[in-house]
Design a protein around this motif. Structure first.
Motif, PDB file in Angstrom:
ATOM      1  N   ASP A   1      -2.469  -2.686 -10.233  1.00  0.00           N
ATOM      2  CA  ASP A   1      -2.771  -1.389  -9.627  1.00  0.00           C
ATOM      3  C   ASP A   1      -4.284  -1.181  -9.647  1.00  0.00           C
ATOM      4  O   ASP A   1      -4.964  -1.610 -10.596  1.00  0.00           O
ATOM      5  CB  ASP A   1      -2.116  -0.252 -10.424  1.00  0.00           C
ATOM      6  CG  ASP A   1      -0.608  -0.282 -10.349  1.00  0.00           C
ATOM      7  OD1 ASP A   1      -0.077  -0.151  -9.241  1.00  0.00           O
ATOM      8  OD2 ASP A   1       0.028  -0.432 -11.413  1.00  0.00           O
TER       9      ASP A   1
ATOM     10  N   ASP B   1       0.314  -6.457  -3.540  1.00  0.00           N
ATOM     11  CA  ASP B   1      -0.474  -5.476  -4.269  1.00  0.00           C
ATOM     12  C   ASP B   1       0.479  -4.539  -5.017  1.00  0.00           C
ATOM     13  O   ASP B   1       1.374  -3.957  -4.397  1.00  0.00           O
ATOM     14  CB  ASP B   1      -1.308  -4.706  -3.240  1.00  0.00           C
ATOM     15  CG  ASP B   1      -2.263  -3.715  -3.841  1.00  0.00           C
ATOM     16  OD1 ASP B   1      -2.045  -3.253  -4.974  1.00  0.00           O
ATOM     17  OD2 ASP B   1      -3.243  -3.370  -3.149  1.00  0.00           O
TER      18      ASP B   1
ATOM     19  N   ASP C   1       0.027  -1.676  -5.994  1.00  0.00           N
ATOM     20  CA  ASP C   1      -0.071  -0.319  -5.446  1.00  0.00           C
ATOM     21  C   ASP C   1       0.841  -0.109  -4.242  1.00  0.00           C
ATOM     22  O   ASP C   1       1.139   1.019  -3.879  1.00  0.00           O
ATOM     23  CB  ASP C   1      -1.510  -0.016  -4.990  1.00  0.00           C
ATOM     24  CG  ASP C   1      -2.461   0.266  -6.137  1.00  0.00           C
ATOM     25  OD1 ASP C   1      -2.033   0.869  -7.133  1.00  0.00           O
ATOM     26  OD2 ASP C   1      -3.637  -0.127  -6.022  1.00  0.00           O
ATOM     27  N   LYS C   2       1.263  -1.199  -3.617  1.00  0.00           N
ATOM     28  CA  LYS C   2       1.985  -1.088  -2.342  1.00  0.00           C
ATOM     29  C   LYS C   2       3.384  -1.676  -2.391  1.00  0.00           C
ATOM     30  O   LYS C   2       3.899  -2.116  -1.371  1.00  0.00           O
ATOM     31  CB  LYS C   2       1.180  -1.791  -1.248  1.00  0.00           C
ATOM     32  CG  LYS C   2      -0.181  -1.175  -1.014  1.00  0.00           C
ATOM     33  CD  LYS C   2      -0.986  -1.966  -0.031  1.00  0.00           C
ATOM     34  CE  LYS C   2      -2.362  -1.340   0.142  1.00  0.00           C
ATOM     35  NZ  LYS C   2      -3.240  -2.173   0.936  1.00  0.00           N
ATOM     36  N   THR C   3       3.987  -1.700  -3.566  1.00  0.00           N
ATOM     37  CA  THR C   3       5.335  -2.262  -3.665  1.00  0.00           C
ATOM     38  C   THR C   3       6.212  -1.410  -4.576  1.00  0.00           C
ATOM     39  O   THR C   3       5.705  -0.696  -5.435  1.00  0.00           O
ATOM     40  CB  THR C   3       5.294  -3.721  -4.198  1.00  0.00           C
ATOM     41  OG1 THR C   3       6.617  -4.257  -4.183  1.00  0.00           O
ATOM     42  CG2 THR C   3       4.742  -3.800  -5.606  1.00  0.00           C
ATOM     43  N   SER C   4       7.496  -1.542  -4.386  1.00  0.00           N
ATOM     44  CA  SER C   4       8.444  -0.853  -5.272  1.00  0.00           C
ATOM     45  C   SER C   4       8.947  -1.813  -6.355  1.00  0.00           C
ATOM     46  O   SER C   4       9.749  -1.426  -7.202  1.00  0.00           O
ATOM     47  CB  SER C   4       9.618  -0.299  -4.462  1.00  0.00           C
ATOM     48  OG  SER C   4      10.242  -1.363  -3.767  1.00  0.00           O
TER      49      SER C   4
END
Length: 135
Positions: A30, A111, A113-116
């Motif tokens: 993150d 990334d 920050d961009k995934t679950s």
């Protein structure tokens, strides 16, 4: 250094899971962790008191106390240096062909920050989260 560490970590995970990988997903940390780790490396030299470190670093996150306690116990858990996230992401993406060939499977670099993906949150600078999907 990143290539050696990542390929070693992937190999160890594959051994542990005892599976043939179909896909390996790597996630950089993150965004907030890059600045946090830089500051932690400086502050831990001044104080090893968790309370002082938590106050000085002032980041609202449940993982902070775990990271700080881990660093106090063993400073080798901290990266030797912190490179910009964009550089780490680019370096990992450049490793895709080599890693794909080495492990004979599809490699994805993402990334946190961009995934679950929950495991992505466990990454730290220069220590990407690794998710192995196998047969």
């Amino acid at each position: 250094i990143l290539e050696k560490q990542v390929s070693y970590d992937i190999s160890e995970i594959i051994k542990l899971l005892k599976l043939k990988p179909r896909e390996i997903n790597l996630f950089v940390a993150d965004t907030w962790k890059y600045n946090f780790y830089k500051r932690l490396k400086l502050e831990i030299k001044k104080s090893r008191d968790p309370g002082i470190l938590i106050k000085k670093l002032r980041v609202k996150n449940e993982d902070i106390s775990k990271i700080i306690m881990s660093a106090i116990k063993d400073e080798s858990k901290l990266p030797h240096y912190v490179i910009p996230k964009s550089l780490e992401l680019r370096a990992l993406k450049e490793l895709i062909p080599k890693l794909s060939n080495m492990f004979n499977c599809k490699i994805f670099v993402g990334d946190a920050d961009k995934t679950s993906e929950i495991k992505a949150k466990k990454s730290s600078p220069l220590k990407p989260a690794i998710v192995v999907i196998g047969d």
